[in-house]
Design an enzyme around this catalytic site. Structure first.
Site, short mmCIF file in Angstrom:
data_model
loop_
_atom_site.label_atom_id
_atom_site.label_comp_id
_atom_site.label_asym_id
_atom_site.label_seq_id
_atom_site.Cartn_x
_atom_site.Cartn_y
_atom_site.Cartn_z
N ARG A 12 -6.20 2.81 11.92
CA ARG A 12 -7.66 2.95 11.77
C ARG A 12 -8.37 2.91 13.12
O ARG A 12 -9.38 3.59 13.30
CB ARG A 12 -8.18 1.84 10.87
CG ARG A 12 -7.80 2.11 9.42
CD ARG A 12 -8.27 1.00 8.53
NE ARG A 12 -8.05 1.38 7.14
CZ ARG A 12 -7.95 0.52 6.15
NH1 ARG A 12 -8.08 -0.77 6.37
NH2 ARG A 12 -7.74 0.94 4.92
N GLY A 62 -4.57 5.86 -1.44
CA GLY A 62 -3.62 4.75 -1.56
C GLY A 62 -2.16 5.14 -1.55
O GLY A 62 -1.60 5.47 -0.50
N GLY A 74 -10.93 4.34 -2.00
CA GLY A 74 -12.01 4.47 -2.99
C GLY A 74 -13.01 5.56 -2.62
O GLY A 74 -13.50 6.29 -3.48
N LYS A 130 -1.95 4.47 -14.02
CA LYS A 130 -2.80 4.52 -15.21
C LYS A 130 -3.71 5.74 -15.23
O LYS A 130 -4.19 6.17 -14.19
CB LYS A 130 -3.70 3.29 -15.23
CG LYS A 130 -2.96 2.00 -15.41
CD LYS A 130 -3.93 0.86 -15.28
CE LYS A 130 -3.25 -0.47 -15.55
NZ LYS A 130 -4.17 -1.57 -15.31
P1 AMP Z 1 -2.15 3.92 -8.67
O1 AMP Z 1 -2.65 2.79 -7.82
O2 AMP Z 1 -2.78 4.00 -10.03
O3 AMP Z 1 -2.15 5.24 -7.93
O4 AMP Z 1 -0.65 3.58 -9.00
C1 AMP Z 1 0.36 3.55 -8.04
C2 AMP Z 1 1.53 2.80 -8.62
O5 AMP Z 1 1.98 3.47 -9.77
C3 AMP Z 1 2.71 2.72 -7.70
O6 AMP Z 1 2.86 1.38 -7.27
C4 AMP Z 1 3.89 3.16 -8.57
O7 AMP Z 1 5.00 2.30 -8.48
C5 AMP Z 1 3.30 3.08 -9.96
N1 AMP Z 1 3.99 3.97 -10.91
C6 AMP Z 1 4.26 5.27 -10.78
N2 AMP Z 1 4.97 5.72 -11.83
C7 AMP Z 1 5.17 4.67 -12.66
C8 AMP Z 1 5.86 4.49 -13.88
N3 AMP Z 1 6.47 5.51 -14.49
N4 AMP Z 1 5.87 3.25 -14.43
C9 AMP Z 1 5.25 2.23 -13.82
N5 AMP Z 1 4.57 2.33 -12.64
C10 AMP Z 1 4.54 3.53 -12.07
#
Ligand code: AMP
Length: 418
Positions: free
Chosen positions: A35, A374, A397, A218
């Protein structure tokens, strides 16, 4: 809004909002200075023009209280090393008038962590939102925030915002301060300009076909972006953990896979909207399932609609890989946000790595590729491809809100558009 490329800082004092929220180890050593390096083009341009520089940033979440562990004093030697000049430190951002006044062209003053003052964020501290006195406290804090911003503004002749990571926040130093400068003396820094151009390339200046890859854990946290992208993309790949909410919504057995049971209708709605808008929605059809959430778990390839109890899908399978790659390779615009699987486990990183490699290939064939938000940034870094895509965003964000189509307060504040 002024333009940093042709603004002459000679003889001016510039106050620059940067994102120096760098990670520190227990001894206060910086563990990743990306950064700081990101802001250097802006800072160096001001100095080489013959301007004086006042740098301000937040670090961590001190919530309006002084916290020596989050003091920006710790980063002074690194900033000195990169700028090649001594950096004076102002121990209180709200009490730096004398130091700012004494600054000569070519000199640098770094202000202490802005968030040691609750006025920076402008949120009342120590009072619950449910408290009847909350509204009055908020109004009072907003007035104090203006005073704080006015004080910061009083140190300088010109304001530059180069902190994309906080551009989605309407804080004293990111937005409110801009009210105290006229349009000719406020502007975006070089890093901000790069981020704005990158977002523009995927929201307005689109070369087709446009493929977006949305992954992560999610669907609920990505819904605003998915809805905005449905009006823009040709192909929308949805992968990662959200796959199983879709599979369950369509009647599949997903075993122990991650799922948001209250989002099944939302998933069906996305499928319907994609059809209506003529978007090619690409969902995983098979997965690598594991019998435990562990790198050493036993694995088997399953249909996403037919995962046995006790097993969970944690990476994409070979058929999904083939269809994802098929939608990525011909693309001329690519957005990647969120891994295809649990890439943190080496044994389940293949899907994310192949997605990454396909993006790199498409980029080599002339596509514009933006990676951000992220964990996909962590992916490109892990696989060593950060320099092989067109742009890796520094905003978490802020990038997500920009892709949702929201106007970011930190950009609006300097843009002077009515
Ligand atoms: P996000 O912050 O919503 O972008 O989520 C990122 C996280 O999603 C990472 O730490 C991944 O390990 C997790 N992730 C990706 N695919 C899966 C999965 N099939 N089951 C559980 N976690 C997952």
């Amino acid at each position: 809004m002024a333009n940093i490329d042709n603004y002459d800082f000679k003889g001016k004092k510039a106050i620059v909002r940067v994102d120096f929220n760098v990670p520190l180890d227990d001894n206060g050593n910086i563990t990743d200075d990306t950064r700081i390096r990101g802001a250097l083009p802006t800072l160096k341009k001001i100095l080489s023009d013959g301007g004086a520089l006042i740098i301000m940033s937040h670090m961590g979440k001190p919530k309006g209280k002084v916290n020596p562990k989050l003091s920006l004093k710790q980063i002074v030697p690194t900033v000195e090393k990169y700028l090649g000049v001594p950096v004076e430190f102002a121990a209180d951002a709200a009490d730096a008038t004398a130091q700012a006044e004494a600054l000569k062209p070519g000199q640098v003053l770094l202000l202490e962590n802005l968030r040691f003052h609750a006025e920076e964020e402008g949120k009342p501290v120590g009072i619950d939102k449910a408290d009847p006195a909350y509204d009055a406290a908020k109004k009072d804090m907003k007035a104090k925030q203006k005073e704080f911003a006015k004080k910061l503004a009083s140190y300088a002749d010109v304001y530059v915002n180069d902190a994309f990571g906080t551009a989605h926040r309407s804080h004293a130093s990111t937005a409110v301060i801009a009210d105290y400068f006229d349009c000719d003396n406020k502007m975006l820094g070089f890093l901000m300009e790069k981020e704005v151009t990158a977002v523009d390339n995927i929201l307005s200046n689109i070369k087709r076909p446009f493929t977006a890859i949305m992954g992560g854990s999610k669907v609920s946290t990505k819904i605003g972006i998915i809805e905005n992208l449905l009006d823009k993309v040709d192909n929308l790949i949805l992968c990662g953990g959200m796959t199983y909410t879709f599979a369950k919504a369509m009647g599949g057995n997903i075993g122990n896979s991650i799922c948001e049971p209250d989002k099944l209708d939302l998933a069906l709605d996305i499928v319907k909207k994609a059809k209506e808008k003529g978007v090619n929605l690409v969902l995983g059809t098979d997965c690598v399932a594991a019998d435990a959430f562990s790198n050493d778990a036993n694995t088997k390839v399953c249909d996403v609609n037919n995962i046995p109890d006790g097993w969970e899908g944690i990476d994409i399978g070979p058929a999904s890989i083939a269809s994802f790659v098929g939608a990525i390779l011909p693309a001329k615009t690519i957005l990647w946000n969120g891994p295809a699987g649990v890439f943190e486990f080496d044994n389940f990183a293949t899907g994310s790595k192949v997605v990454c490699e396909a993006i790199v290939k498409a980029t080599n064939n002339g596509a514009f590729s933006l990676v951000g938000g992220g964990d996909s940034v962590a992916c490109v870094n892990k696989f060593g491809y950060a320099d092989a895509v067109s742009y890796v965003s520094t905003g978490g964000g802020a990038l997500l809100e920009a892709i949702e189509g929201k106007i970011l307060p930190g950009i609006a504040a300097v843009s002077c558009k009515k």
